[in-house]
Design an enzyme around this catalytic site. Structure first.
Site, PDB file in Angstrom:
ATOM      1  N   GLU A  66       0.850  -1.195   0.000  1.00 11.90           N
ATOM      2  CA  GLU A  66       0.000   0.000   0.000  1.00 11.90           C
ATOM      3  C   GLU A  66       0.884   1.243   0.000  1.00 11.90           C
ATOM      4  OE1 GLU A  66      -3.359   0.318  -0.384  1.00 11.90           O
ATOM      5  OE2 GLU A  66      -2.429   2.254  -0.677  1.00 11.90           O
ATOM      6  N   LYS A 108       8.273  -1.428  -2.768  1.00 10.37           N
ATOM      7  CA  LYS A 108       7.708  -0.657  -1.663  1.00 10.37           C
ATOM      8  C   LYS A 108       8.831  -0.090  -0.782  1.00 10.37           C
ATOM      9  CE  LYS A 108       5.097   0.798   1.632  1.00 10.37           C
ATOM     10  NZ  LYS A 108       3.849   1.361   1.874  1.00 10.37           N
ATOM     11  N   CYS A 168       6.593   4.245   8.533  1.00  7.56           N
ATOM     12  CA  CYS A 168       7.197   3.551   7.390  1.00  7.56           C
ATOM     13  C   CYS A 168       8.651   3.892   7.090  1.00  7.56           C
ATOM     14  CB  CYS A 168       6.379   3.823   6.134  1.00  7.56           C
ATOM     15  SG  CYS A 168       4.890   2.828   6.094  1.00  7.56           S
TER      16      CYS A 168
HETATM   17  C1  UDX Z   1       4.815   7.342   3.565  1.00 12.02           C
HETATM   18  C2  UDX Z   1       4.766   7.246   2.034  1.00 12.02           C
HETATM   19  O1  UDX Z   1       4.558   8.553   1.482  1.00 12.02           O
HETATM   20  C3  UDX Z   1       3.656   6.291   1.601  1.00 12.02           C
HETATM   21  O2  UDX Z   1       3.690   6.119   0.197  1.00 12.02           O
HETATM   22  C4  UDX Z   1       3.848   4.948   2.292  1.00 12.02           C
HETATM   23  O3  UDX Z   1       2.775   4.093   1.976  1.00 12.02           O
HETATM   24  C5  UDX Z   1       3.931   5.127   3.796  1.00 12.02           C
HETATM   25  O4  UDX Z   1       4.962   6.050   4.139  1.00 12.02           O
HETATM   26  P1  UDX Z   1       3.416   8.640   5.422  1.00 12.02           P
HETATM   27  O5  UDX Z   1       4.538   8.269   6.337  1.00 12.02           O
HETATM   28  O6  UDX Z   1       2.031   8.352   5.854  1.00 12.02           O
HETATM   29  O7  UDX Z   1       3.598   7.933   3.996  1.00 12.02           O
HETATM   30  O8  UDX Z   1       3.477  10.227   5.118  1.00 12.02           O
HETATM   31  P2  UDX Z   1       4.414  11.150   4.187  1.00 12.02           P
HETATM   32  O9  UDX Z   1       3.544  12.200   3.623  1.00 12.02           O
HETATM   33  O10 UDX Z   1       5.218  10.375   3.245  1.00 12.02           O
HETATM   34  O11 UDX Z   1       5.349  11.862   5.263  1.00 12.02           O
HETATM   35  C6  UDX Z   1       6.340  11.170   5.988  1.00 12.02           C
HETATM   36  C7  UDX Z   1       7.135  12.128   6.833  1.00 12.02           C
HETATM   37  O12 UDX Z   1       7.936  12.962   6.019  1.00 12.02           O
HETATM   38  C8  UDX Z   1       6.298  13.086   7.684  1.00 12.02           C
HETATM   39  O13 UDX Z   1       6.879  13.212   8.957  1.00 12.02           O
HETATM   40  C9  UDX Z   1       6.338  14.382   6.908  1.00 12.02           C
HETATM   41  O14 UDX Z   1       6.141  15.514   7.728  1.00 12.02           O
HETATM   42  C10 UDX Z   1       7.736  14.336   6.348  1.00 12.02           C
HETATM   43  N1  UDX Z   1       7.913  15.146   5.130  1.00 12.02           N
HETATM   44  C11 UDX Z   1       7.236  14.845   3.982  1.00 12.02           C
HETATM   45  C12 UDX Z   1       8.801  16.221   5.148  1.00 12.02           C
HETATM   46  O15 UDX Z   1       9.425  16.516   6.188  1.00 12.02           O
HETATM   47  N2  UDX Z   1       8.971  16.955   4.005  1.00 12.02           N
HETATM   48  C13 UDX Z   1       8.319  16.678   2.842  1.00 12.02           C
HETATM   49  O16 UDX Z   1       8.539  17.387   1.848  1.00 12.02           O
HETATM   50  C14 UDX Z   1       7.415  15.579   2.827  1.00 12.02           C
END
Ligand code: UDX
Ligand code: ADP
Length: 475
Positions: A171, A226, A282
């Protein structure tokens, strides 16, 4: 014999968490002819999924309440009767937790597969007829092999009628945008060896995802894709955070740099937001998995390359805590800080690996008093994450030693800011973009600071209200 596509009538998902719950809700919503049962050992969680008040579902995701509201009771069910749901299902999704192992072989890097193994054993025991088993949790490469081995031991039971096919269907949803990601995915990935099983799963997604977005691979490619996607995304965040530190040192602005490089179509504008480091269940786990896998195969240089992405992330979090301490004259003892945001990102109530945890712990260790507010995270969760019960603020004095900080939950940013020396923004909640800085400044102690680790606040308004402002990546 694998059932023909049309024979899939009933599916079951083991694990009613952040992935299983929203994913099954969208499948049920888009496929009214399918019966979808989400099961979990955690009775409290199942009760919350069945709560009459859709505002009290155990997972907060924008739009999830509406989807659950449409499907629940019709063809979407939440239950603790795991064996019954497995027995009735033509297809079983494994969506259980797979945290990093805390002890034993591979501790700190490998995923703890005990829940995957337990659920595979449950499927082996309770399934009837032919069952397609779909790995949904993020798993180390070649986990399908373990799942297959467990299922193979039961293959042919019940007079030869019990058979299994294993698929990997990772996913890619991100929390906070889970419903939009599930309803319009960039791609759906299905790995496997049994073409009929692959087509049966593809047909389910085919109800709302166009054919060219459904990718078919072998099992190992699917599992590795993934891990690789998450490693690349996390790498971008560590890259921009490393440049943020350089911007601060040199007088550049990381947002200008991000815009300049993001307009290169080869790089693209997404995932270039500097911040307090990545959190979530993740990224760190998957990179550590990749590192473990590389070491296992003797690829030490590759392992070290990816490990650095996590190391830089940890450093970024420590750097921000240190920045706060040094700015406030090198000591936080007896000082109050308003911490705005505790979730690992906006629009979720999830705090797993949230940068706020490490940063707040470091500040508590310096003796700070933290007034923490988050629109979706409750005090019980914060206490569990910090490993410390809330205490009354105002009880520490300048005489209290290091390591004796306290924290309390605040109901609003204004309440958190009362008597505070500094406001620290750790999650990019929309509301923090429109704070009334003159009202906040009026209740703070002077001199007052704003440390904006997400660069979301109106810095000009905060400065105009008399605060000294630090923003991540701004020189
Ligand atoms: C991530 C992946 O995006 C997703 O495809 C996978 O299925 C699960 O892991 P998630 O952890 O839910 O999803 O959120 P995501 O939006 O990827 O953000 C992860 C972390 O990175 C957050 O702490 C967010 O604040 C941080 N982040 C994200 C940044 O610091 N800067 C960015 O530009 C993007
Ligand atoms: P994710 O973010 O991957 O969805 P969560 O921790 O939110 O992870 O959810 C995983 C869920 O799986 C938990 O609610 C846990 O109780 C459930 N679970 C783990 N093992 C089993 C099992 N053998 N049978 C049923 N549910 C299980």
């Amino acid at each position: 014999m694998t059932p023909a596509v049309a024979d899939i009538r009933s599916i079951c998902c083991i694990g009613a968490g952040y992935v299983g719950g929203p994913t099954m809700a969208v499948i049920a919503d888009r496929c009214p002819q399918l019966q979808v049962t989400v099961v979990d050992l955690n009775a409290e969680r199942i009760a919350a999924w069945n709560h009459d008040d859709l505002g009290r579902l155990p997972v907060y995701e924008p739009g999830l309440d509406a989807v659950v509201g449409r499907a629940r009771g019709r063809n979407l069910h939440f239950s603790t009767a795991v064996d019954d749901a497995i027995a009735a299902a033509d297809m079983v999704f494994l969506s259980v937790n797979t945290p990093t192992k805390s002890r034993g072989v591979g501790a700190g890097q490998a995923s703890d597969l005990r829940w995957i193994e337990a659920s595979a054993r449950q499927v082996a025991a309770a399934a009837s007829g032919h069952t397609i088993v779909v790995e949904k949790s993020t798993l180390p490469v070649r986990t399908a092999e373990a799942v297959k081995a467990i299922l193979a031991a039961a293959q042919g039971d019940a007079g030869g009628s019990k058979t299994f096919s294993v698929l990997s269907n990772p996913e890619f949803l991100a929390e906070g945008t889970a419903i939009a990601d599930l309803e319009a995915p960039d791609r759906v990935l299905i790995g496997g060896e049994d073409d009929q099983a692959i087509e049966a799963l593809a047909a389910i997604y085919g109800h709302w995802v166009s054919g060219e977005r459904i990718l078919r691979t072998n099992l190992w490619s699917s599992e590795l894709s993934k891990l690789t996607a998450n490693a690349f995304l996390a790498q971008r965040i560590s890259s921009i955070n490393s440049i943020a530190a350089l911007c601060e040192a040199t007088g550049a602005d990381v947002r200008e740099v991000a815009r300049a490089i993001g307009s290169d179509s080869r790089l693209g504008p997404k995932f270039l937001q500097a911040g307090p480091g990545f959190g979530g269940s993740c990224f760190q786990k998957d990179i550590l998995n990749l590192v473990y896998l590389c070491r296992h195969y003797g690829l030490e240089e590759v392992a070290r390359y990816w490990e650095q992405v996590v190391d830089l992330n940890t450093w970024q979090q420590q750097r921000i805590a240190r920045k706060v301490v040094l700015s406030l004259f090198g000591t936080l003892t007896g000082k109050r800080l308003a911490v705005l945001g505790f979730a690992f990102k906006a629009d979720t109530n999830d705090t797993r690996e949230s940068p706020a945890i490490r940063i707040c712990r470091d500040l508590l260790e310096e003796g700070a008093e933290l007034a923490i507010v988050d629109p979706k995270v409750d005090a019980g969760q914060i206490a569990a994450d910090l490993g410390q019960a809330p205490g009354p603020l105002g009880s520490t004095t300048g005489l209290v030693g290091v390591g004796e900080g306290t924290w309390a939950a605040a109901a609003s940013p204004l309440e958190a800011a009362r008597g505070a020396d500094a406001v620290l923004i750790l999650t990019e909640w929309q509301a923090y973009r429109h704070l009334d800085w003159s009202a906040l400044a009026a209740v703070m102690r002077r001199p007052a600071w704003l440390f904006d680790a997400r660069a979301v606040a109106d810095a000009a308004a905060a400065r105009a209200a008399g605060l000294t402002v630090w923003r991540v990546g701004e020189g």
